[in-house]
Enzyme design. Structure first.
Site, PDB file in Angstrom:
ATOM      1  N   CYS A  10      -6.442   2.602   6.879  1.00  0.00           N
ATOM      2  CA  CYS A  10      -5.233   3.473   7.309  1.00  0.00           C
ATOM      3  C   CYS A  10      -3.999   3.431   6.167  1.00  0.00           C
ATOM      4  CB  CYS A  10      -4.920   3.048   8.926  1.00  0.00           C
ATOM      5  SG  CYS A  10      -4.078   1.219   8.780  1.00  0.00           S
ATOM      6  N   ARG A  16      -3.373   0.599  12.669  1.00  0.00           N
ATOM      7  CA  ARG A  16      -4.672   1.078  13.066  1.00  0.00           C
ATOM      8  C   ARG A  16      -6.003   0.220  12.594  1.00  0.00           C
ATOM      9  NH1 ARG A  16      -2.642   6.926  11.174  1.00  0.00           N
ATOM     10  NH2 ARG A  16      -1.879   5.330   9.754  1.00  0.00           N
ATOM     11  N   ASP A 128      -0.570   7.763  13.865  1.00  0.00           N
ATOM     12  CA  ASP A 128       0.231   6.735  13.213  1.00  0.00           C
ATOM     13  C   ASP A 128       1.012   6.458  14.417  1.00  0.00           C
ATOM     14  OD1 ASP A 128       1.725   4.860  11.992  1.00  0.00           O
ATOM     15  OD2 ASP A 128       2.004   6.254  10.190  1.00  0.00           O
TER      16      ASP A 128
HETATM   17  P1  4NP Z   1      -0.952   1.739   9.737  1.00  0.00           P
HETATM   18  O1  4NP Z   1       0.584   2.100  10.138  1.00  0.00           O
HETATM   19  O2  4NP Z   1      -1.170   2.809   8.760  1.00  0.00           O
HETATM   20  O3  4NP Z   1      -1.875   2.189  11.032  1.00  0.00           O
HETATM   21  O4  4NP Z   1      -0.945   0.358   9.429  1.00  0.00           O
HETATM   22  C1  4NP Z   1       1.749   2.036   9.607  1.00  0.00           C
HETATM   23  C2  4NP Z   1       2.167   0.868   8.878  1.00  0.00           C
HETATM   24  C3  4NP Z   1       3.235   0.824   8.123  1.00  0.00           C
HETATM   25  C4  4NP Z   1       3.811   1.926   7.814  1.00  0.00           C
HETATM   26  C5  4NP Z   1       3.296   3.565   7.999  1.00  0.00           C
HETATM   27  C6  4NP Z   1       2.327   3.244   8.797  1.00  0.00           C
HETATM   28  N1  4NP Z   1       5.046   2.016   6.758  1.00  0.00           N
HETATM   29  O5  4NP Z   1       5.383   3.107   6.385  1.00  0.00           O
HETATM   30  O6  4NP Z   1       5.299   0.810   6.341  1.00  0.00           O
END
Ligand code: 4NP
Length: 166
Positions: A10, A16, A128
């Site tokens: 991800c 995720r 997300d």
């Molecule tokens: P992930 O979620 O891609 O599912 O781990 C996110 C975690 C952090 C961020 C964005 C999405 N961020 O912008 O820091």
């Protein structure tokens, strides 16, 4: 093929993809295939490098009996396409980022998790949940569980066919 390997990817590798890693690893262990299937996860960004999964993802997973506490965020590398049999993106943006990261010749390894393993859900991506509420994390876990079941069935088939052929 005596071993099969899967990498879930991800953006941050804290919501995720670690959820997918923990859920899928749990199912692999339950199926007695822990020594045959290697599971890992990564992010296309290094925003959270070295961190444990988001507390909200850990709590949601824990409610259903999945432990994510051993996972540490890392950034995906081009070499992952050499090291893993499947590189599975959680959403289209990260699928695109991975297609730019990989060198040529690994097109067949790159997958989009929901579109390719749970098309019955009629959506393509794991959304997300990072900036949303608790409900988003519940939905993410459910989608990941569904797609993990068919991914595991598909890999079992590959391993069994391989054993028959020798
Ligand atoms: P992930 O979620 O891609 O599912 O781990 C996110 C975690 C952090 C961020 C964005 C999405 N961020 O912008 O820091």
């Amino acid at each position: 093929m005596s071993q099969f390997s899967v990498l879930f990817v991800c953006l941050g590798n804290i919501c995720r993809s670690p959820t997918a890693e923990g859920v899928f690893q749990h199912k692999v262990n339950e199926a007695g295939l822990g020594d045959k299937i290697k599971v890992d996860s990564a992010g296309t960004s290094a925003f959270h490098e070295g961190e444990t999964p988001d507390e909200r993802s850990q709590q949601e997973a824990k409610k259903s009996g999945y432990d994510l506490s051993y996972i540490r965020s890392r950034k995906a590398e081009a070499k992952d396409f050499v090291d893993f049999d499947l590189v599975i993106a959680m959403d289209i943006e990260n699928y695109h980022n991975l297609s730019l990261l990989k060198t040529s010749g690994y097109d067949d390894k790159l997958k989009l998790f929901i579109r390719d393993y749970a098309p019955q859900l009629k959506i393509e991506e794991v959304p997300d949940p990072y900036y949303g509420g608790a409900q988003g994390f519940t939905k993410v876990l459910q989608m990941i569980e569904t797609a993990s079941d068919s991914l595991l069935a598909e890999i079992k088939e590959i391993l069994e066919t391989d054993e028959r052929v020798g």
